[in-house]
Design a protein around this motif. Sequence first.
Motif, PDB file in Angstrom:
ATOM      1  N   TRP A   5       0.902  -1.172   0.112  1.00  0.00           N
ATOM      2  CA  TRP A   5      -0.003   0.025  -0.010  1.00  0.00           C
ATOM      3  C   TRP A   5       0.840   1.316   0.083  1.00  0.00           C
ATOM      4  O   TRP A   5       1.907   1.280   0.547  1.00  0.00           O
ATOM      5  CB  TRP A   5      -1.067  -0.190   1.328  1.00  0.00           C
ATOM      6  CG  TRP A   5      -1.916   1.193   1.333  1.00  0.00           C
ATOM      7  CD1 TRP A   5      -2.806   1.438   0.511  1.00  0.00           C
ATOM      8  CD2 TRP A   5      -1.686   2.267   2.186  1.00  0.00           C
ATOM      9  NE1 TRP A   5      -3.515   2.544   0.839  1.00  0.00           N
ATOM     10  CE2 TRP A   5      -2.995   3.331   1.766  1.00  0.00           C
ATOM     11  CE3 TRP A   5      -0.991   2.630   3.282  1.00  0.00           C
ATOM     12  CZ2 TRP A   5      -3.059   4.257   2.613  1.00  0.00           C
ATOM     13  CZ3 TRP A   5      -1.152   3.843   4.015  1.00  0.00           C
ATOM     14  CH2 TRP A   5      -2.220   4.634   3.609  1.00  0.00           C
ATOM     15  N   PRO A  12      -6.274   0.440   3.138  1.00  0.00           N
ATOM     16  CA  PRO A  12      -6.773  -0.861   3.508  1.00  0.00           C
ATOM     17  C   PRO A  12      -8.305  -0.829   3.850  1.00  0.00           C
ATOM     18  O   PRO A  12      -8.829   0.126   4.480  1.00  0.00           O
ATOM     19  CB  PRO A  12      -6.045  -1.221   4.649  1.00  0.00           C
ATOM     20  CG  PRO A  12      -4.868  -0.563   4.553  1.00  0.00           C
ATOM     21  CD  PRO A  12      -5.330   0.570   3.900  1.00  0.00           C
ATOM     22  N   THR A  14     -10.024  -2.553   5.941  1.00  0.00           N
ATOM     23  CA  THR A  14     -10.137  -2.703   7.424  1.00  0.00           C
ATOM     24  C   THR A  14      -8.689  -1.945   8.153  1.00  0.00           C
ATOM     25  O   THR A  14      -7.884  -2.265   7.393  1.00  0.00           O
ATOM     26  CB  THR A  14     -10.361  -3.953   7.749  1.00  0.00           C
ATOM     27  OG1 THR A  14      -9.416  -4.744   7.629  1.00  0.00           O
ATOM     28  CG2 THR A  14     -11.760  -4.769   7.168  1.00  0.00           C
ATOM     29  N   ALA A  17      -5.876  -4.547   7.779  1.00  0.00           N
ATOM     30  CA  ALA A  17      -5.542  -5.267   6.691  1.00  0.00           C
ATOM     31  C   ALA A  17      -4.109  -5.082   6.150  1.00  0.00           C
ATOM     32  O   ALA A  17      -3.359  -4.183   6.654  1.00  0.00           O
ATOM     33  CB  ALA A  17      -6.358  -4.933   5.446  1.00  0.00           C
ATOM     34  N   ALA A  18      -3.478  -5.792   5.178  1.00  0.00           N
ATOM     35  CA  ALA A  18      -2.200  -5.654   4.631  1.00  0.00           C
ATOM     36  C   ALA A  18      -2.184  -3.838   4.301  1.00  0.00           C
ATOM     37  O   ALA A  18      -3.133  -3.331   3.740  1.00  0.00           O
ATOM     38  CB  ALA A  18      -1.979  -6.454   3.420  1.00  0.00           C
ATOM     39  N   ALA A  20      -1.806  -1.773   6.617  1.00  0.00           N
ATOM     40  CA  ALA A  20      -2.295  -0.947   7.705  1.00  0.00           C
ATOM     41  C   ALA A  20      -1.316  -0.135   8.238  1.00  0.00           C
ATOM     42  O   ALA A  20      -0.024  -0.201   8.038  1.00  0.00           O
ATOM     43  CB  ALA A  20      -2.504  -1.970   8.901  1.00  0.00           C
ATOM     44  N   ARG A  65       1.579  -6.237  12.869  1.00  0.00           N
ATOM     45  CA  ARG A  65       0.051  -5.945  12.333  1.00  0.00           C
ATOM     46  C   ARG A  65      -0.397  -7.486  12.529  1.00  0.00           C
ATOM     47  O   ARG A  65      -1.501  -7.568  12.816  1.00  0.00           O
ATOM     48  CB  ARG A  65       0.228  -5.821  10.721  1.00  0.00           C
ATOM     49  CG  ARG A  65      -1.150  -5.804  10.199  1.00  0.00           C
ATOM     50  CD  ARG A  65      -1.008  -5.680   8.685  1.00  0.00           C
ATOM     51  NE  ARG A  65      -0.656  -6.746   8.092  1.00  0.00           N
ATOM     52  CZ  ARG A  65      -1.485  -7.983   7.742  1.00  0.00           C
ATOM     53  NH1 ARG A  65      -2.688  -7.823   8.030  1.00  0.00           N
ATOM     54  NH2 ARG A  65      -1.052  -8.865   7.020  1.00  0.00           N
ATOM     55  N   ARG A  66       0.295  -8.477  12.110  1.00  0.00           N
ATOM     56  CA  ARG A  66      -0.163  -9.748  12.577  1.00  0.00           C
ATOM     57  C   ARG A  66      -0.329 -10.093  13.958  1.00  0.00           C
ATOM     58  O   ARG A  66      -1.607 -10.648  14.304  1.00  0.00           O
ATOM     59  CB  ARG A  66       0.899 -10.650  11.958  1.00  0.00           C
ATOM     60  CG  ARG A  66       0.974 -11.082  10.425  1.00  0.00           C
ATOM     61  CD  ARG A  66       1.825 -11.766  10.004  1.00  0.00           C
ATOM     62  NE  ARG A  66       2.024 -11.808   8.522  1.00  0.00           N
ATOM     63  CZ  ARG A  66       2.448 -12.744   7.906  1.00  0.00           C
ATOM     64  NH1 ARG A  66       2.687 -13.775   7.993  1.00  0.00           N
ATOM     65  NH2 ARG A  66       2.330 -12.591   6.282  1.00  0.00           N
ATOM     66  N   ILE A  69      -3.619  -8.309  14.910  1.00  0.00           N
ATOM     67  CA  ILE A  69      -4.787  -9.171  14.612  1.00  0.00           C
ATOM     68  C   ILE A  69      -5.234 -10.114  15.535  1.00  0.00           C
ATOM     69  O   ILE A  69      -6.237 -10.457  16.057  1.00  0.00           O
ATOM     70  CB  ILE A  69      -4.560  -9.686  13.110  1.00  0.00           C
ATOM     71  CG1 ILE A  69      -4.675  -8.576  12.146  1.00  0.00           C
ATOM     72  CG2 ILE A  69      -5.429 -10.724  12.856  1.00  0.00           C
ATOM     73  CD1 ILE A  69      -4.068  -9.001  10.517  1.00  0.00           C
TER      74      ILE A  69
END
Length: 108
Positions: A5, A12, A14, A17-18, A20, A65-66, A69
């Motif tokens: 991105w 993204p 959400t 999402a990738a 972010a 980020r992971r 989540i």
Amino acid sequence: MSVSWSLDAEPPATPLAAGASPEAIHTALDEADQVRFRLALDAATETMRRELDLAPVFAVLEEFRRLAILQSDRVAFHRVVRGAAALATGEQSPAGEPFEVTRGKAGL
């Protein structure tokens, strides 16, 4: 590593999402991981400045980020950590054990 991105593309769908934003990732992390995230991002930024390579920054953003989540459902995250600690040690953690101790046993 490829960029998922950029500022001239659509954000993204959400928040986590990738692609972010660092702010969205930071907000979604628990307090202890917010500190770890800032330290890791600072180190990656210094590397980026020295080497003119964004890959370390993107790697930190993706790693956290992971984690963000996973932490979005705190109950499930605690269950996963307890299970990982049990696998790592071969025994269940005591019910009253502080979460950070259990998390350390799990290597998370």
